[in-house]
Scaffold this motif. Structure first.
Motif, mmCIF file in Angstrom:
data_model
loop_
_atom_site.group_PDB
_atom_site.id
_atom_site.type_symbol
_atom_site.label_atom_id
_atom_site.label_comp_id
_atom_site.label_asym_id
_atom_site.label_seq_id
_atom_site.Cartn_x
_atom_site.Cartn_y
_atom_site.Cartn_z
ATOM 1 N N MET A 1 0.853 -1.143 0.000
ATOM 2 C CA MET A 1 0.000 0.000 0.000
ATOM 3 C C MET A 1 0.905 1.213 0.000
ATOM 4 O O MET A 1 1.949 1.229 0.633
ATOM 5 N N ARG A 2 0.495 2.223 -0.730
ATOM 6 C CA ARG A 2 1.209 3.488 -0.655
ATOM 7 C C ARG A 2 0.199 4.620 -0.659
ATOM 8 O O ARG A 2 -0.916 4.477 -1.170
ATOM 9 N N SER A 3 0.610 5.733 -0.080
ATOM 10 C CA SER A 3 -0.295 6.882 0.026
ATOM 11 C C SER A 3 0.497 8.168 -0.127
ATOM 12 O O SER A 3 1.718 8.203 0.055
ATOM 13 N N ARG A 4 -0.230 9.227 -0.472
ATOM 14 C CA ARG A 4 0.359 10.563 -0.564
ATOM 15 C C ARG A 4 -0.761 11.586 -0.495
ATOM 16 O O ARG A 4 -1.934 11.276 -0.757
ATOM 17 N N ILE A 5 -0.391 12.791 -0.164
ATOM 18 C CA ILE A 5 -1.346 13.899 -0.226
ATOM 19 C C ILE A 5 -1.519 14.249 -1.699
ATOM 20 O O ILE A 5 -0.535 14.325 -2.448
ATOM 21 N N GLN A 35 -2.764 3.645 -3.427
ATOM 22 C CA GLN A 35 -2.615 2.563 -4.389
ATOM 23 C C GLN A 35 -2.230 1.299 -3.618
ATOM 24 O O GLN A 35 -1.602 1.387 -2.554
ATOM 25 N N VAL A 36 -2.597 0.158 -4.159
ATOM 26 C CA VAL A 36 -2.233 -1.126 -3.546
ATOM 27 C C VAL A 36 -1.643 -2.040 -4.611
ATOM 28 O O VAL A 36 -1.804 -1.808 -5.812
ATOM 29 N N ARG A 37 -0.943 -3.079 -4.154
ATOM 30 C CA ARG A 37 -0.448 -4.126 -5.040
ATOM 31 C C ARG A 37 -0.245 -5.394 -4.230
ATOM 32 O O ARG A 37 -0.148 -5.362 -3.006
ATOM 33 N N THR A 38 -0.192 -6.499 -4.929
ATOM 34 C CA THR A 38 0.068 -7.769 -4.265
ATOM 35 C C THR A 38 1.568 -7.956 -4.108
ATOM 36 O O THR A 38 2.365 -7.450 -4.907
#
Length: 93
Positions: A1-5, A35-38
């Motif tokens: 998982m990743r995130s940003r403003i 966003q996510v990924r396996t």
């Protein structure tokens, strides 16, 4: 998982071992992108998903009421507290 403003170019990445994640230390009205990924171990990673977004509207409980305060010795204080008033006053969060 990743995130940003939203609008930023740098992502913050981390592992999530459940079906949810919580964004903490945010401010009302900030838009976040995710966003996510396996991942199958350290070397097997799928592509990132499309981007989804959400706008933060954090709600926290009101603070307790301080009923009384008394000095304790040279460097202490004793507080007598009571539960917060519910519901919180209009216009507060």
């Amino acid at each position: 998982m990743r995130s940003r403003i939203a609008g930023q170019t740098t992502w913050s990445e981390g592992r999530v071992n459940s079906n949810r994640t919580d964004t903490t230390w945010t401010v009302d009205g900030i838009q976040w992108e995710y966003q996510v990924r396996t991942v199958g171990g350290d070397n097997v990673k799928g592509p990132w998903s499309g981007t989804v977004s959400a706008v933060a509207h954090p709600k926290t409980a009101p603070p307790p009421r301080i009923v009384a305060s008394r000095p304790i010795g040279q460097d202490g204080i004793e507080l007598e507290i009571a539960p917060p008033d519910y519901p919180p006053p209009s216009g507060t969060k």
